[in-house]
Design an enzyme around this catalytic site. Structure first.
Site, PDB file in Angstrom:
ATOM      1  N   TYR A 196     -14.004  65.979  49.995  1.00 48.87           N
ATOM      2  CA  TYR A 196     -14.410  65.042  50.068  1.00 48.87           C
ATOM      3  C   TYR A 196     -15.649  65.298  49.418  1.00 48.87           C
ATOM      4  CZ  TYR A 196     -10.962  62.993  52.810  1.00 48.87           C
ATOM      5  OH  TYR A 196     -10.034  61.903  52.771  1.00 48.87           O
TER       6      TYR A 196
ATOM      7  N   PRO B 102      -9.105  53.683  52.376  1.00 47.59           N
ATOM      8  CA  PRO B 102      -8.668  54.512  52.369  1.00 47.59           C
ATOM      9  C   PRO B 102      -9.701  56.537  52.717  1.00 47.59           C
ATOM     10  CG  PRO B 102      -9.257  54.583  49.816  1.00 47.59           C
ATOM     11  CD  PRO B 102      -9.368  52.757  50.838  1.00 47.59           C
TER      12      PRO B 102
ATOM     13  N   HIS C  97      -2.614  70.527  57.159  1.00 52.95           N
ATOM     14  CA  HIS C  97      -4.338  71.451  56.738  1.00 52.95           C
ATOM     15  C   HIS C  97      -4.762  71.143  58.296  1.00 52.95           C
ATOM     16  CE1 HIS C  97      -4.650  69.754  52.462  1.00 52.95           C
ATOM     17  NE2 HIS C  97      -3.696  70.571  52.884  1.00 52.95           N
TER      18      HIS C  97
ATOM     19  N   TYR D 234     -11.090  61.851  62.550  1.00 46.95           N
ATOM     20  CA  TYR D 234     -10.164  62.470  61.062  1.00 46.95           C
ATOM     21  C   TYR D 234      -8.760  62.693  61.493  1.00 46.95           C
ATOM     22  CZ  TYR D 234      -8.719  63.606  56.976  1.00 46.95           C
ATOM     23  OH  TYR D 234      -8.169  63.835  55.439  1.00 46.95           O
TER      24      TYR D 234
ATOM     25  N   LYS E 210      -6.381  56.500  57.474  1.00 43.62           N
ATOM     26  CA  LYS E 210      -6.010  55.792  58.119  1.00 43.62           C
ATOM     27  C   LYS E 210      -4.928  54.463  58.678  1.00 43.62           C
ATOM     28  CE  LYS E 210      -8.606  58.352  60.859  1.00 43.62           C
ATOM     29  NZ  LYS E 210      -7.671  58.961  60.803  1.00 43.62           N
TER      30      LYS E 210
HETATM   31  P1  RFL Z   1       3.462  47.910  52.555  1.00 42.45           P
HETATM   32  O1  RFL Z   1       3.666  49.365  52.553  1.00 42.45           O
HETATM   33  O2  RFL Z   1       2.286  47.513  52.068  1.00 42.45           O
HETATM   34  O3  RFL Z   1       4.817  47.591  52.476  1.00 42.45           O
HETATM   35  C1  RFL Z   1       4.191  45.886  53.081  1.00 42.45           C
HETATM   36  C2  RFL Z   1       6.030  46.284  52.248  1.00 42.45           C
HETATM   37  O4  RFL Z   1       6.742  44.382  52.218  1.00 42.45           O
HETATM   38  C3  RFL Z   1       6.746  43.547  51.113  1.00 42.45           C
HETATM   39  N1  RFL Z   1       6.747  42.647  51.174  1.00 42.45           N
HETATM   40  C4  RFL Z   1       7.592  40.739  51.279  1.00 42.45           C
HETATM   41  N2  RFL Z   1       9.151  41.462  51.223  1.00 42.45           N
HETATM   42  C5  RFL Z   1       9.469  40.030  52.054  1.00 42.45           C
HETATM   43  N3  RFL Z   1       8.711  38.823  51.503  1.00 42.45           N
HETATM   44  C6  RFL Z   1       7.509  38.545  51.062  1.00 42.45           C
HETATM   45  N4  RFL Z   1       7.233  37.118  51.045  1.00 42.45           N
HETATM   46  C7  RFL Z   1       6.985  40.150  50.578  1.00 42.45           C
HETATM   47  N5  RFL Z   1       5.504  39.979  50.499  1.00 42.45           N
HETATM   48  C8  RFL Z   1       5.105  41.726  50.788  1.00 42.45           C
HETATM   49  C9  RFL Z   1       6.252  44.389  49.539  1.00 42.45           C
HETATM   50  O5  RFL Z   1       6.795  44.812  48.531  1.00 42.45           O
HETATM   51  C10 RFL Z   1       5.909  45.121  50.876  1.00 42.45           C
HETATM   52  O6  RFL Z   1       7.140  46.260  50.210  1.00 42.45           O
HETATM   53  O7  RFL Z   1       2.307  48.050  54.375  1.00 42.45           O
HETATM   54  P2  RFL Z   1       2.724  49.164  55.464  1.00 42.45           P
HETATM   55  O8  RFL Z   1       4.538  48.722  55.636  1.00 42.45           O
HETATM   56  O9  RFL Z   1       2.197  47.996  56.918  1.00 42.45           O
HETATM   57  O10 RFL Z   1       3.015  49.823  54.767  1.00 42.45           O
HETATM   58  C11 RFL Z   1       0.731  50.262  55.109  1.00 42.45           C
HETATM   59  C12 RFL Z   1       0.937  51.550  54.482  1.00 42.45           C
HETATM   60  O11 RFL Z   1       1.133  51.036  52.847  1.00 42.45           O
HETATM   61  C13 RFL Z   1      -0.507  51.538  53.336  1.00 42.45           C
HETATM   62  O12 RFL Z   1      -1.661  51.527  55.073  1.00 42.45           O
HETATM   63  C14 RFL Z   1      -0.934  53.237  53.430  1.00 42.45           C
HETATM   64  O13 RFL Z   1      -1.065  53.290  52.447  1.00 42.45           O
HETATM   65  C15 RFL Z   1      -2.272  52.571  53.288  1.00 42.45           C
HETATM   66  N6  RFL Z   1      -2.954  53.870  52.766  1.00 42.45           N
HETATM   67  C16 RFL Z   1      -3.233  55.259  53.653  1.00 42.45           C
HETATM   68  N7  RFL Z   1      -3.156  55.493  54.598  1.00 42.45           N
HETATM   69  C17 RFL Z   1      -3.082  57.194  55.713  1.00 42.45           C
HETATM   70  O14 RFL Z   1      -2.658  56.847  56.740  1.00 42.45           O
HETATM   71  N8  RFL Z   1      -3.791  57.738  55.199  1.00 42.45           N
HETATM   72  C18 RFL Z   1      -3.711  57.666  53.251  1.00 42.45           C
HETATM   73  O15 RFL Z   1      -4.344  58.977  53.322  1.00 42.45           O
HETATM   74  C19 RFL Z   1      -4.275  56.846  52.637  1.00 42.45           C
HETATM   75  N9  RFL Z   1      -4.156  56.556  51.391  1.00 42.45           N
HETATM   76  C20 RFL Z   1      -3.670  54.541  51.174  1.00 42.45           C
HETATM   77  C21 RFL Z   1      -4.133  55.556  51.061  1.00 42.45           C
HETATM   78  C22 RFL Z   1      -3.530  53.001  50.628  1.00 42.45           C
HETATM   79  C23 RFL Z   1      -4.206  53.382  49.272  1.00 42.45           C
HETATM   80  N10 RFL Z   1      -3.741  52.380  48.356  1.00 42.45           N
HETATM   81  C24 RFL Z   1      -3.538  51.546  47.356  1.00 42.45           C
HETATM   82  C25 RFL Z   1      -4.458  50.672  48.802  1.00 42.45           C
HETATM   83  C26 RFL Z   1      -4.479  55.725  49.741  1.00 42.45           C
HETATM   84  C27 RFL Z   1      -4.732  54.668  48.774  1.00 42.45           C
HETATM   85  C28 RFL Z   1      -5.617  54.092  47.542  1.00 42.45           C
HETATM   86  C1  PHB Z   2      -3.941  60.800  49.566  1.00 39.16           C
HETATM   87  O1  PHB Z   2      -3.797  61.929  49.080  1.00 39.16           O
HETATM   88  O2  PHB Z   2      -3.852  59.920  48.522  1.00 39.16           O
HETATM   89  C2  PHB Z   2      -5.357  60.260  50.080  1.00 39.16           C
HETATM   90  C3  PHB Z   2      -5.579  61.452  51.195  1.00 39.16           C
HETATM   91  C4  PHB Z   2      -7.254  61.466  51.962  1.00 39.16           C
HETATM   92  C5  PHB Z   2      -7.659  59.885  52.186  1.00 39.16           C
HETATM   93  C6  PHB Z   2      -6.702  59.532  50.844  1.00 39.16           C
HETATM   94  C7  PHB Z   2      -5.910  59.157  50.521  1.00 39.16           C
HETATM   95  O3  PHB Z   2      -8.245  59.778  52.326  1.00 39.16           O
END
Ligand code: RFL
Ligand code: PHB
Length: 390
Positions: free
Chosen positions: A201, A293, A72, A385, A297
């Site tokens: 957005y 989100p 993109h 971004y 980032k």
């Molecule tokens: P995670 O993915 O939470 O993984 C942590 C792991 O640790 C395990 N755990 C344990 N294991 C052993 N013992 C324990 N006591 C434990 N407690 C927990 C868990 O089961 C899990 O498997 O953290 P990590 O690896 O640091 O990754 C971070 C990302 O997951 C997170 O920052 C992103 O998903 C955030 N996010 C986005 N980030 C982007 O860069 N671009 C995006 O477009 C974006 N969109 C989003 C998002 C997060 C969202 N939500 C649901 C919060 C959109 C959404 C809706």
């Molecule tokens: C997504 O596709 O889940 C998504 C994309 C952009 C964002 C947050 C989430 O800023």
């Protein structure tokens, strides 16, 4: 059991760290509380910055991302019923992002780990970390009713926001900075073509909306909702009707709806824990910081923490130098706070805040008008971004 680095958590941070250490000949065991199927079922990030793509390439897991990811070069801002394109590619001198879901990134990392025959202990119960203020840290856990202990040189706390690593640090050794937003995101995943080939957005009087995607046939949509809403209250029909009301007339006509394959509500939070190193334990990714989100980032920040941590550990084992380890926290936090600022700002600009009323809406619209008509302002948005340089 003994290993050089015990990694807690098999999310993207833990798996990527494991892969980079393996490439450098450093031994690591990953201990994860959940099953692999559960880890893969969490629908989260969608947008990867160049820095993250480069790191996945370095880890040797970028092939499918390059083949299937959608490149993109821009996105739309929708306000007062009209869309305005932010041409990221042109505004940043050729930079771009790739849309490739976190589920796929995790899948690729899991596959690489499996084919290299590396140890991941899934469904580990009562994981606990000990003696990280000494040269002999330990990790204890229970698996299938049997207690285990791992002796290691370092512990990497990649266990997400609700993990045990940060919670095991003595009170007073860590400072938390937090902001909780008064709304959530209701997200729907559906096997329908995206409404537009780029992300939209939307700022509307009814609240924020985001049109995103996972592929040309799978869409990801979000609408801002009250924190008190429960996902069961939202039928698919109610979700599509609300989304439609937040789109411009053209997108409204083009929207294709279908049954949801996942639906969830995520609260929005900004959070940073300082420092990120406690003796021989390091925090990385969501274990140390959360962004709302809106700026996409979270996963990208997790990837940069892992980059800094893996190079610090490689330097420690290869050159017997603690320089990278000693500066890990400071290097990460400098980048993290800039992403925190951007995510907070973009969230504040795009959402309805219950307390700010119609005056707040007018101010947001004026800022969006400025943002889409001033090159300097568009450039600042685009630069953040696509991701600030390391
Ligand atoms: P995670 O993915 O939470 O993984 C942590 C792991 O640790 C395990 N755990 C344990 N294991 C052993 N013992 C324990 N006591 C434990 N407690 C927990 C868990 O089961 C899990 O498997 O953290 P990590 O690896 O640091 O990754 C971070 C990302 O997951 C997170 O920052 C992103 O998903 C955030 N996010 C986005 N980030 C982007 O860069 N671009 C995006 O477009 C974006 N969109 C989003 C998002 C997060 C969202 N939500 C649901 C919060 C959109 C959404 C809706
Ligand atoms: C997504 O596709 O889940 C998504 C994309 C952009 C964002 C947050 C989430 O800023």
């Amino acid at each position: 059991m003994r290993t050089q680095v015990a990694i807690i958590g098999a999310g993207p941070s833990g798996l990527l760290l494991g892969q980079l250490l393996h490439k450098a000949g450093i031994d690591a065991i990953i201990i994860e509380r959940q099953s692999p199927e559960y880890v893969l079922s969490r629908i989260r990030a969608g947008v990867l910055e160049q820095v993250t793509m480069d790191l996945l390439d370095e880890a040797g897991v970028g092939t499918r991302m390059h083949k299937e990811g959608l490149v993109h070069g821009g996105f739309d801002l929708l306000f007062k019923g009209q869309r305005h394109r932010i041409d990221m590619h042109e505004l940043t001198g050729g930079k771009k992002v790739i849309v490739y879901g976190q589920t796929e990134v995790t899948h690729d990392l899991m596959d690489a780990r499996k084919s290299a025959g590396l140890a991941t202990i899934y469904e580990a119960n009562n994981v606990s970390v000990h003696d990280f203020d000494t040269k002999k840290p330990r990790v204890r856990f229970e698996k299938d009713g049997v207690n285990h202990e791992i002796e290691c040189d370092f512990i990497a706390g990649c266990d997400g926001f609700h993990g045990i690593c940060r919670a095991s640090v003595p009170e007073g050794a860590v400072t938390n900075y937090e902001k909780i937003y008064p709304f959530g995101w209701l997200g729907v995943l559906a096997d329908v073509p995206p409404v537009s080939h780029e992300l939209i957005y939307a700022n509307t009087e009814r609240g924020f909306a985001l049109c995103s995607m996972r592929s040309k046939t799978r869409s990801r949509y979000y609408v801002q909702c009250p924190l008190s809403d429960k996902v069961e209250q939202w039928s698919d029909e109610a979700f599509w009707a609300e989304l439609r009301l937040r789109l411009d007339p053209q997108a409204r006509d083009q929207l294709i709806t279908g049954p949801s394959i996942e639906k969830s509500i995520a609260p929005l939070r900004s959070f940073v824990a300082e420092p990120m190193r406690f003796g021989r334990m390091f925090l990385a990714g969501d274990a140390a910081h959360i962004v709302p989100p809106t700026g996409a980032k979270g996963l990208n920040l997790a990837a940069t923490d892992v980059k800094y941590l893996s190079s610090a550990l490689i330097e420690f084992y290869g050159e017997k130098s603690a320089a990278g380890i000693d500066t890990y926290s400071e290097r990460c936090l400098r980048r993290i706070w800039k992403a925190e600022r951007f995510s907070w700002w973009f969230t504040s600009l795009m959402h309805q805040f219950p307390e700010s009323g119609s005056f707040g809406q007018k101010i947001q619209e004026a800022e969006l008008d400025y943002l889409t008509h001033s090159r300097a302002a568009s450039q600042s948005l685009a630069e953040n971004y696509v991701g600030l340089p390391l």
